[in-house]
Design a protein around this motif. Structure first.
Motif, PDB file in Angstrom:
ATOM      1  N   LEU A  71      28.593  75.926  98.828  1.00 28.10           N
ATOM      2  CA  LEU A  71      29.894  75.488  99.326  1.00 28.10           C
ATOM      3  C   LEU A  71      30.754  76.664  99.770  1.00 28.10           C
ATOM      4  N   LYS A  72      30.691  77.763  99.048  1.00 25.38           N
ATOM      5  CA  LYS A  72      31.452  78.959  99.455  1.00 25.38           C
ATOM      6  C   LYS A  72      30.983  79.472 100.809  1.00 25.38           C
ATOM      7  N   HIS A  75      32.243  77.095 103.446  1.00 20.95           N
ATOM      8  CA  HIS A  75      33.684  77.296 103.633  1.00 20.95           C
ATOM      9  C   HIS A  75      33.955  78.548 104.471  1.00 20.95           C
ATOM     10  N   LYS A  76      33.205  79.596 104.212  1.00 20.96           N
ATOM     11  CA  LYS A  76      33.343  80.819 105.002  1.00 20.96           C
ATOM     12  C   LYS A  76      33.041  80.539 106.480  1.00 20.96           C
ATOM     13  N   ASP A  78      33.318  77.650 107.988  1.00 17.30           N
ATOM     14  CA  ASP A  78      34.394  76.798 108.495  1.00 17.30           C
ATOM     15  C   ASP A  78      35.645  77.604 108.837  1.00 17.30           C
ATOM     16  N   THR A  79      35.991  78.576 108.023  1.00 23.91           N
ATOM     17  CA  THR A  79      37.219  79.343 108.266  1.00 23.91           C
ATOM     18  C   THR A  79      37.105  80.267 109.474  1.00 23.91           C
ATOM     19  N   GLU A  82      38.050  76.981 112.400  1.00 21.29           N
ATOM     20  CA  GLU A  82      38.412  75.723 111.758  1.00 21.29           C
ATOM     21  C   GLU A  82      38.527  74.556 112.733  1.00 21.29           C
ATOM     22  N   ARG A  87      32.935  69.783 107.110  1.00 20.04           N
ATOM     23  CA  ARG A  87      33.330  69.276 105.799  1.00 20.04           C
ATOM     24  C   ARG A  87      32.080  69.030 104.966  1.00 20.04           C
TER      25      ARG A  87
END
Length: 97
Positions: A71-72, A75-76, A78-79, A82, A87
């Motif tokens: 998940l990390k 998330h990286k 995605d950022t 964005e 998701r």
């Protein structure tokens, strides 16, 4: 065991599978040409003339201890952009055969 459902801009497919490979998350089911829009932000992905992009979706089952790192990494990703949209949702797996 945990189930992870990931919805993402189609452009991320190879990157996400590469992240899965590097983290020994092997099995998955992939849906291509998935339409939708985010609940918070981002542009719709409808595959239409007005909104031409589409999403993909991956469903994978993995061991509990692999989830947080995975998940990390998602998330990286995605950022970094964005507005593209990514998701991930984690659910408990009660049983499997």
């Amino acid at each position: 065991m945990k189930a992870i459902f990931i919805v993402f801009n189609q452009a991320y497919y190879e990157t996400i599978v590469d992240i899965m490979d590097r983290n020994e998350i092997r099995g998955f089911t992939y849906w291509d040409n998935v339409g939708g829009r985010g609940s918070r932000s981002g542009e719709p992905h409808y595959g239409s003339h007005a909104w031409p992009t589409l999403n993909g979706a991956i469903w994978t089952i993995t061991e509990d201890d692999k989830v947080e790192r995975f998940l990390k990494l998602l998330h990286k990703l995605d950022t970094q952009a964005e507005e593209q949209g990514l998701r991930a949702f984690v659910l408990n797996v009660e049983q499997s055969i």
